[in-house]
Design a protein around this motif. Structure first.
Motif, PDB file in Angstrom:
ATOM      1  N   LYS A 102      36.154  25.857  57.357  1.00 37.07           N
ATOM      2  CA  LYS A 102      37.075  25.399  56.326  1.00 37.07           C
ATOM      3  C   LYS A 102      38.349  24.897  56.987  1.00 37.07           C
ATOM      4  N   ARG A 145      36.683  30.874  57.850  1.00 34.59           N
ATOM      5  CA  ARG A 145      35.620  30.920  56.854  1.00 34.59           C
ATOM      6  C   ARG A 145      34.891  29.586  56.840  1.00 34.59           C
ATOM      7  N   SER A 165      33.141  26.261  55.100  1.00 34.19           N
ATOM      8  CA  SER A 165      33.600  25.343  54.055  1.00 34.19           C
ATOM      9  C   SER A 165      32.666  25.328  52.849  1.00 34.19           C
ATOM     10  N   ARG A 213      29.805  27.820  50.232  1.00 36.25           N
ATOM     11  CA  ARG A 213      29.506  29.180  49.790  1.00 36.25           C
ATOM     12  C   ARG A 213      28.500  29.798  50.740  1.00 36.25           C
ATOM     13  N   ASP A 254      32.364  37.306  45.113  1.00 36.17           N
ATOM     14  CA  ASP A 254      33.636  36.572  45.163  1.00 36.17           C
ATOM     15  C   ASP A 254      34.008  36.220  46.593  1.00 36.17           C
ATOM     16  N   SER A 288      31.913  35.732  49.160  1.00 37.51           N
ATOM     17  CA  SER A 288      31.013  34.694  49.675  1.00 37.51           C
ATOM     18  C   SER A 288      31.346  33.325  49.099  1.00 37.51           C
ATOM     19  N   LYS A 289      31.834  33.288  47.847  1.00 34.08           N
ATOM     20  CA  LYS A 289      32.201  32.007  47.245  1.00 34.08           C
ATOM     21  C   LYS A 289      33.253  31.278  48.061  1.00 34.08           C
ATOM     22  N   ASN A 290      34.133  32.032  48.715  1.00 34.61           N
ATOM     23  CA  ASN A 290      35.208  31.446  49.510  1.00 34.61           C
ATOM     24  C   ASN A 290      34.842  31.276  50.973  1.00 34.61           C
ATOM     25  N   GLY A 291      33.544  31.366  51.301  1.00 39.25           N
ATOM     26  CA  GLY A 291      33.104  31.086  52.665  1.00 39.25           C
ATOM     27  C   GLY A 291      33.012  32.275  53.584  1.00 39.25           C
TER      28      GLY A 291
END
Length: 394
Positions: A87, A142, A144, A146, A262, A264-267
């Motif tokens: 990311k 993290r 970029s 999911r 939550d 994992s959604k942000n990488g």
């Protein structure tokens, strides 16, 4: 039909590294440098000293200062060696960070790429980048996209907790990774568990007192003593408290899965030590109240039983993306867990082979091989999976 059979055999056969056969080990960092030299691009490549303080910032193994016109060439080279783009940070719009896996050393390799419009700007870009890097890049990297969750399961003695702990330490050197324990063993020790131990101690004292009394009076009724003690309320209290404890395990697992979703959604990378299932009752992280206390006529236990099964059903729907099954023979497992019955270990091993997970990629790994070889095999499997996910989501 033949392809389906071959695929099933692949998923059920334990994965074991045989040097020079299943996996070809290459020094990714060395090969990447050779490719960059052969391309003869206008760039500067730095290899910083990686002896640093992890708490300050993430030190890359390589810094490349190149030209914008060569951006596609760099990306194609990185993808060739299964590098994944991270990311983007706020250091610069022209700054990219990539991370890859080195088969040879079993380490993660981070490469920073800074692109300039002109060759004359490379020195200034290098100076600005080095000055701002420690200030800006202070948090862990993290992806970029999911990031799918990863679960490690196996019978007792297969090394689930050891593997997930080492994977978390390994990933956390470069990436934001969290480990979630979804079992009922020593890693989960709520106040309800302490209450159960207290009741067991009370029972032990009462039994010891009754045994001593029987010996003093010359009565041979030691086998009937536990029944008399349990009838005084300890058994009923223990059953209800233990049923509530088993229900709270399902609540804990569901909360952990929601947190990981939550994350994992942000990488971030979510690692699961064990995973709930509802294919087998009372064993291998399946619902336990029905099998343990289903015959007891109690509205409280019946309510807890239904709520536990509902929670585990919700957990099952949040299936992991990748499942690593650690396969170990009961004979080896019993040497690691001598307090377990070999018959119980045999049954658990059979269940691990049978368990299925919806929409999950499943790999079996031989957990009886040398541990460093086993861990390297798991790292390679996980990285291959993450790279394929990055291509799909990229």
């Amino acid at each position: 039909m033949r392809d389906q059979k071959n695929e099933a055999n692949r998923l059920t056969k334990p994965f074991k590294i045989v040097w020079g056969r299943e996996l070809t080990m290459i020094d990714v960092k060395k090969q990447l440098l050779e490719d960059l030299n052969q391309l003869k691009l206008d760039n500067s490549v730095l290899q910083p000293n990686t002896t640093y303080d992890n708490r300050k910032y993430q030190q890359p193994e390589m810094i490349i200062i190149g030209l914008e016109k060569d951006c596609t060439i760099y990306k194609r080279t990185f993808i060739k060696y299964q590098f994944i783009q991270l990311k983007k940070r706020s250091i610069s719009k022209k700054f990219e960070s990539w991370i890859g896996y080195d088969d040879f050393n079993g380490d993660l390799i981070q490469v920073h790429l800074c692109l300039c419009g002109r060759k004359a700007d490379q020195c200034d870009a290098m100076e600005n980048f080095m000055n701002n890097r420690a200030k800006k890049v202070s948090s862990k990297n993290r992806f970029s996209f999911r990031c799918p969750s990863i679960a490690v399961i196996g019978s007792d003695g297969s090394g689930k907790s050891t593997v997930t702990t080492d994977l978390e330490k390994w990933f956390s050197k470069k990436l934001d990774c969290r480990r979630y324990y979804l079992g009922s063993g020593d890693h989960y020790n709520p106040i309800y568990k302490q209450g159960l131990r207290t009741i067991v101690r009370w029972f032990g004292r009462s039994r010891s007192s009754n045994e001593q009394q029987a010996v003093n009076t010359g009565k041979s009724q030691l086998k009937k003593t536990p029944d008399r003690v349990l009838k005084k309320g300890l058994k009923k209290g223990y059953c209800h408290l233990n049923a509530f404890y088993l229900y709270r395990i399902s609540v804990h697992s569901l909360k952990q899965l929601k947190k990981s979703n939550d994350f994992s959604k942000n990488g971030g990378i979510s690692l699961f030590d064990r995973f709930p299932q509802n294919q087998f009752m009372g064993i291998n992280d399946g619902p336990k109240i029905r099998k343990a206390y289903g015959t007891i006529n109690s509205p409280i236990i019946n309510c807890l039983m239904q709520m536990e099964e509902k929670n585990i059903g919700r957990c099952v729907k949040m299936s992991p993306g990748l499942v690593i099954k650690l396969i170990v023979s009961p004979e080896i497992a019993v040497t690691r867990k001598p307090d377990h019955s070999i018959l119980e270990l045999e049954r658990k091993a059979d269940i691990i082979h049978t368990l299925s997970f919806r929409d999950a990629v499943i790999h079996n790994v031989d957990a009886s091989q040398q541990y460093d070889i086993e861990l390297k095999a798991i790292k390679k499997l996980i990285w291959n999976y993450l790279f394929q996910c990055s291509k799909t989501n990229g």
